[in-house]
Motif scaffolding. Structure first.
Motif, PDB file in Angstrom:
ATOM      1  N   LEU A   1      62.752  30.838  25.039  1.00  0.00           N
ATOM      2  CA  LEU A   1      63.269  32.061  24.400  1.00  0.00           C
ATOM      3  C   LEU A   1      62.183  33.128  24.284  1.00  0.00           C
ATOM      4  O   LEU A   1      62.417  34.308  24.578  1.00  0.00           O
ATOM      5  N   ILE A   2      61.000  32.723  23.880  1.00  0.00           N
ATOM      6  CA  ILE A   2      59.893  33.672  23.725  1.00  0.00           C
ATOM      7  C   ILE A   2      59.476  34.225  25.087  1.00  0.00           C
ATOM      8  O   ILE A   2      59.238  35.428  25.230  1.00  0.00           O
ATOM      9  N   GLU A   3      59.419  33.381  26.093  1.00  0.00           N
ATOM     10  CA  GLU A   3      59.061  33.847  27.436  1.00  0.00           C
ATOM     11  C   GLU A   3      60.092  34.835  27.972  1.00  0.00           C
ATOM     12  O   GLU A   3      59.737  35.813  28.628  1.00  0.00           O
ATOM     13  N   LYS A   4      61.374  34.605  27.658  1.00  0.00           N
ATOM     14  CA  LYS A   4      62.421  35.541  28.081  1.00  0.00           C
ATOM     15  C   LYS A   4      62.226  36.900  27.399  1.00  0.00           C
ATOM     16  O   LYS A   4      62.347  37.947  28.034  1.00  0.00           O
ATOM     17  N   ILE A   5      61.907  36.895  26.120  1.00  0.00           N
ATOM     18  CA  ILE A   5      61.661  38.152  25.401  1.00  0.00           C
ATOM     19  C   ILE A   5      60.487  38.889  26.032  1.00  0.00           C
ATOM     20  O   ILE A   5      60.553  40.095  26.278  1.00  0.00           O
ATOM     21  N   MET A   6      59.413  38.172  26.322  1.00  0.00           N
ATOM     22  CA  MET A   6      58.238  38.811  26.911  1.00  0.00           C
ATOM     23  C   MET A   6      58.535  39.358  28.303  1.00  0.00           C
ATOM     24  O   MET A   6      58.059  40.424  28.667  1.00  0.00           O
ATOM     25  N   THR A   7      59.368  38.661  29.065  1.00  0.00           N
ATOM     26  CA  THR A   7      59.763  39.130  30.391  1.00  0.00           C
ATOM     27  C   THR A   7      60.638  40.370  30.295  1.00  0.00           C
ATOM     28  O   THR A   7      60.475  41.317  31.064  1.00  0.00           O
ATOM     29  N   ASP A   8      61.559  40.377  29.328  1.00  0.00           N
ATOM     30  CA  ASP A   8      62.461  41.513  29.148  1.00  0.00           C
ATOM     31  C   ASP A   8      61.740  42.746  28.603  1.00  0.00           C
ATOM     32  O   ASP A   8      62.171  43.865  28.847  1.00  0.00           O
ATOM     33  N   GLN A   9      60.675  42.546  27.860  1.00  0.00           N
ATOM     34  CA  GLN A   9      59.950  43.659  27.245  1.00  0.00           C
ATOM     35  C   GLN A   9      58.648  43.927  28.007  1.00  0.00           C
ATOM     36  O   GLN A   9      57.553  43.808  27.467  1.00  0.00           O
ATOM     37  N   LYS A  10      58.788  44.335  29.238  1.00  0.00           N
ATOM     38  CA  LYS A  10      57.619  44.571  30.094  1.00  0.00           C
ATOM     39  C   LYS A  10      56.779  45.762  29.636  1.00  0.00           C
ATOM     40  O   LYS A  10      55.644  45.911  30.051  1.00  0.00           O
ATOM     41  N   HIS A  11      57.334  46.624  28.779  1.00  0.00           N
ATOM     42  CA  HIS A  11      56.589  47.778  28.286  1.00  0.00           C
ATOM     43  C   HIS A  11      55.506  47.381  27.278  1.00  0.00           C
ATOM     44  O   HIS A  11      54.675  48.202  26.921  1.00  0.00           O
ATOM     45  N   HIS A  12      55.504  46.129  26.804  1.00  0.00           N
ATOM     46  CA  HIS A  12      54.466  45.632  25.900  1.00  0.00           C
ATOM     47  C   HIS A  12      53.524  44.724  26.686  1.00  0.00           C
ATOM     48  O   HIS A  12      53.960  43.981  27.565  1.00  0.00           O
ATOM     49  N   THR A  13      52.258  44.755  26.343  1.00  0.00           N
ATOM     50  CA  THR A  13      51.290  43.832  26.916  1.00  0.00           C
ATOM     51  C   THR A  13      51.087  42.699  25.921  1.00  0.00           C
ATOM     52  O   THR A  13      50.500  42.897  24.854  1.00  0.00           O
ATOM     53  N   TYR A  14      51.595  41.520  26.254  1.00  0.00           N
ATOM     54  CA  TYR A  14      51.514  40.371  25.355  1.00  0.00           C
ATOM     55  C   TYR A  14      50.229  39.595  25.589  1.00  0.00           C
ATOM     56  O   TYR A  14      49.738  39.488  26.706  1.00  0.00           O
ATOM     57  N   PHE A  15      49.715  39.051  24.498  1.00  0.00           N
ATOM     58  CA  PHE A  15      48.538  38.195  24.533  1.00  0.00           C
ATOM     59  C   PHE A  15      48.928  36.839  23.955  1.00  0.00           C
ATOM     60  O   PHE A  15      49.702  36.778  22.999  1.00  0.00           O
ATOM     61  N   ALA A  16      48.387  35.775  24.527  1.00  0.00           N
ATOM     62  CA  ALA A  16      48.602  34.430  23.994  1.00  0.00           C
ATOM     63  C   ALA A  16      47.425  34.088  23.085  1.00  0.00           C
ATOM     64  O   ALA A  16      46.270  34.279  23.463  1.00  0.00           O
ATOM     65  N   SER A  17      47.715  33.614  21.895  1.00  0.00           N
ATOM     66  CA  SER A  17      46.638  33.233  20.980  1.00  0.00           C
ATOM     67  C   SER A  17      46.236  31.791  21.263  1.00  0.00           C
ATOM     68  O   SER A  17      47.000  31.023  21.852  1.00  0.00           O
ATOM     69  N   GLU A  18      45.066  31.431  20.810  1.00  0.00           N
ATOM     70  CA  GLU A  18      44.617  30.047  20.930  1.00  0.00           C
ATOM     71  C   GLU A  18      45.396  29.139  19.987  1.00  0.00           C
ATOM     72  O   GLU A  18      45.384  27.929  20.144  1.00  0.00           O
ATOM     73  N   SER A  19      46.063  29.729  19.009  1.00  0.00           N
ATOM     74  CA  SER A  19      46.792  28.961  17.997  1.00  0.00           C
ATOM     75  C   SER A  19      48.234  28.663  18.380  1.00  0.00           C
ATOM     76  O   SER A  19      48.946  28.021  17.620  1.00  0.00           O
ATOM     77  N   GLY A  20      48.710  29.177  19.529  1.00  0.00           N
ATOM     78  CA  GLY A  20      50.057  28.824  19.975  1.00  0.00           C
ATOM     79  C   GLY A  20      51.138  29.838  19.664  1.00  0.00           C
ATOM     80  O   GLY A  20      52.299  29.475  19.504  1.00  0.00           O
ATOM     81  N   PHE A  21      50.797  31.104  19.557  1.00  0.00           N
ATOM     82  CA  PHE A  21      51.799  32.153  19.396  1.00  0.00           C
ATOM     83  C   PHE A  21      51.405  33.324  20.288  1.00  0.00           C
ATOM     84  O   PHE A  21      50.341  33.334  20.899  1.00  0.00           O
ATOM     85  N   TRP A  22      52.279  34.335  20.372  1.00  0.00           N
ATOM     86  CA  TRP A  22      52.061  35.493  21.241  1.00  0.00           C
ATOM     87  C   TRP A  22      52.116  36.755  20.406  1.00  0.00           C
ATOM     88  O   TRP A  22      52.762  36.795  19.360  1.00  0.00           O
ATOM     89  N   TYR A  23      51.470  37.810  20.907  1.00  0.00           N
ATOM     90  CA  TYR A  23      51.456  39.062  20.144  1.00  0.00           C
ATOM     91  C   TYR A  23      51.168  40.245  21.055  1.00  0.00           C
ATOM     92  O   TYR A  23      50.671  40.091  22.174  1.00  0.00           O
ATOM     93  N   TYR A  24      51.539  41.427  20.548  1.00  0.00           N
ATOM     94  CA  TYR A  24      51.167  42.674  21.208  1.00  0.00           C
ATOM     95  C   TYR A  24      50.786  43.685  20.131  1.00  0.00           C
ATOM     96  O   TYR A  24      51.175  43.557  18.967  1.00  0.00           O
ATOM     97  N   TYR A  25      49.991  44.657  20.536  1.00  0.00           N
ATOM     98  CA  TYR A  25      49.521  45.692  19.612  1.00  0.00           C
ATOM     99  C   TYR A  25      50.485  46.869  19.607  1.00  0.00           C
ATOM    100  O   TYR A  25      50.761  47.446  20.633  1.00  0.00           O
ATOM    101  N   ASN A  26      50.979  47.235  18.427  1.00  0.00           N
ATOM    102  CA  ASN A  26      51.728  48.476  18.242  1.00  0.00           C
ATOM    103  C   ASN A  26      50.729  49.617  18.071  1.00  0.00           C
ATOM    104  O   ASN A  26      50.972  50.729  18.507  1.00  0.00           O
ATOM    105  N   ASN A  27      49.643  49.314  17.374  1.00  0.00           N
ATOM    106  CA  ASN A  27      48.566  50.271  17.130  1.00  0.00           C
ATOM    107  C   ASN A  27      47.256  49.498  17.178  1.00  0.00           C
ATOM    108  O   ASN A  27      46.985  48.690  16.304  1.00  0.00           O
ATOM    109  N   LYS A  28      46.458  49.725  18.234  1.00  0.00           N
ATOM    110  CA  LYS A  28      45.201  48.996  18.413  1.00  0.00           C
ATOM    111  C   LYS A  28      44.034  49.917  18.115  1.00  0.00           C
ATOM    112  O   LYS A  28      44.004  51.058  18.545  1.00  0.00           O
ATOM    113  N   ILE A  29      43.057  49.416  17.371  1.00  0.00           N
ATOM    114  CA  ILE A  29      41.825  50.137  17.057  1.00  0.00           C
ATOM    115  C   ILE A  29      40.742  49.576  17.982  1.00  0.00           C
ATOM    116  O   ILE A  29      40.436  48.391  17.941  1.00  0.00           O
ATOM    117  N   ASP A  30      40.183  50.454  18.820  1.00  0.00           N
ATOM    118  CA  ASP A  30      39.182  50.000  19.788  1.00  0.00           C
ATOM    119  C   ASP A  30      37.753  50.119  19.281  1.00  0.00           C
ATOM    120  O   ASP A  30      36.814  49.842  20.020  1.00  0.00           O
TER     121      ASP A  30
END
Length: 181
Positions: free
Chosen positions: A50-79
């Motif tokens: 289910l999560i992989e399908k969401i990430m595939t459908d939402q190509k406008h977001h750049t997803y990252f895999a955490s070492e802890s077993g979840f995924w995330y993307y930045y809405n607002n990233k501070i560089d």
């Protein structure tokens, strides 16, 4: 007298034998544990799909895999390199909302209010605790948590049911460093 002496020697000989291990009345196999492991593997694979399908459908977001077993993307990233992420004992101030993977709102930011949390010293569900460690002050991140990183088997005993994967949008307002770090 001889009979009494023989009787005492016999009692001592019988009483001094080494103790024997007691055997269980019934032998249980690991069938319950094995079945539980299989259920969890199946559940995890289903949530992963289910999560992989969401990430595939939402190509406008750049997803990252955490070492802890979840995924995330930045809405607002501070560089900025001058800002750091929270560490053990730091006080963080944040807002968040929770949704199902299908986008149904469970708790809004208004429902949950602004939260403060002392990193790794207070109770917080696993995924959010690990997610906050990845954030800098001022960032907003959306996390996709499988159920074992969210509220797991029991849910929150209110609006979140058992084995519910979550979408969690978090804004980290501030980090107050612990002076002992």
């Amino acid at each position: 007298m001889n009979k009494l002496l023989i009787l005492i020697v016999l009692i001592l000989a019988i009483g001094c034998k080494s103790p024997e291990a007691r055997r269980p009345i019934s032998v249980k196999s690991g069938s319950f544990i094995d079945a539980s492991v299989e259920r969890n593997k199946t559940l995890n694979a289903k949530e992963q799909a289910l999560i992989e399908k969401i990430m595939t459908d939402q190509k406008h977001h750049t997803y990252f895999a955490s070492e802890s077993g979840f995924w995330y993307y930045y809405n607002n990233k501070i560089d900025s390199d001058s800002l750091t992420t929270p560490e053990f004992g730091d006080l963080v101030n944040y807002n968040y909302s929770l949704k199902t993977l299908k986008g149904q709102l469970i708790y809004s930011i208004e429902d949950l209010k602004t939260q403060t949390y002392v990193m790794d010293k207070e109770e917080l569900f696993t995924g959010l605790r690990e997610g906050l460690k990845l954030m800098k002050s001022g960032e907003t991140v959306t996390f996709l948590f499988p159920s074992q990183k969210a509220y797991g088997y029991y849910g929150d005993e209110n609006k979140i049911g058992r084995n519910t994967p979550l979408v969690c949008e978090v804004t980290l307002n501030s980090i107050t460093k612990n002076e002992n770090n």
